[in-house]
Write a protein that holds these residues in place. Structure first.
Motif, short mmCIF file in Angstrom:
data_model
loop_
_atom_site.label_atom_id
_atom_site.label_comp_id
_atom_site.label_asym_id
_atom_site.label_seq_id
_atom_site.Cartn_x
_atom_site.Cartn_y
_atom_site.Cartn_z
N PHE A 21 -27.67 174.16 61.38
CA PHE A 21 -28.31 173.20 62.29
C PHE A 21 -29.80 173.10 62.01
CE2 PHE A 21 -30.53 172.09 66.20
CZ PHE A 21 -29.85 170.95 66.58
N PHE A 25 -31.82 169.92 60.57
CA PHE A 25 -32.89 169.39 61.41
C PHE A 25 -34.19 169.29 60.63
CE2 PHE A 25 -36.17 169.79 64.71
CZ PHE A 25 -35.79 168.75 65.54
N LEU A 28 -34.05 166.39 58.24
CA LEU A 28 -34.32 165.13 58.97
C LEU A 28 -35.81 164.96 59.24
CD1 LEU A 28 -31.49 164.90 61.65
CD2 LEU A 28 -32.00 163.24 59.88
N ALA A 29 -36.48 166.03 59.65
CA ALA A 29 -37.90 165.94 59.99
C ALA A 29 -38.76 165.64 58.77
CB ALA A 29 -38.35 167.24 60.65
N PHE A 37 -35.00 160.04 62.24
CA PHE A 37 -35.13 161.36 62.86
C PHE A 37 -34.51 161.38 64.26
CE2 PHE A 37 -37.59 164.33 65.51
CZ PHE A 37 -37.23 165.52 64.88
N ILE A 38 -34.79 160.36 65.05
CA ILE A 38 -34.25 160.31 66.41
C ILE A 38 -32.73 160.16 66.40
CG2 ILE A 38 -34.19 158.95 68.55
CD1 ILE A 38 -37.19 158.38 68.06
N THR A 41 -31.10 163.33 64.92
CA THR A 41 -31.14 164.45 65.85
C THR A 41 -30.07 164.30 66.92
OG1 THR A 41 -33.50 164.74 65.47
CG2 THR A 41 -32.60 165.75 67.45
N LEU A 44 -26.76 164.99 65.25
CA LEU A 44 -26.65 166.41 64.94
C LEU A 44 -26.31 167.22 66.18
CD1 LEU A 44 -27.12 167.99 62.26
CD2 LEU A 44 -29.42 168.46 63.07
N VAL A 45 -26.99 166.94 67.27
CA VAL A 45 -26.74 167.67 68.52
C VAL A 45 -25.34 167.38 69.04
CG1 VAL A 45 -27.42 167.79 70.94
CG2 VAL A 45 -29.16 167.87 69.16
#
Length: 61
Positions: A21, A25, A28-29, A37-38, A41, A44-45
């Motif tokens: 994870f 993350f 992505l950042a 990214f938004i 995220t 991913l979550v």
């Protein structure tokens, strides 16, 4: 030829999922713009939360 059973799988330890994870993350950042990214995220979550919910449900039954 050896016979192997693919029906039985072993689960990874918790730190492996946490590490995956965090690595995804960070990717992505670093490589995504704000929109990616938004959305990434959120995806991913949701993905990791759904997997955790499935695994925790199986543990109690």
């Amino acid at each position: 030829m050896s016979e192997t059973s693919h029906t039985e799988s072993t689960s990874l330890p918790t730190f492996a999922y946490i590490a995956a994870f965090i690595i995804l993350f960070i990717i992505l950042a670093v490589f995504g713009d704000l929109f990616v990214f938004i959305l990434g995220t959120i995806g991913l979550v949701v993905t990791f939360a759904a997997f955790y919910k499935d695994k925790s449900h199986d543990d109690h039954h």
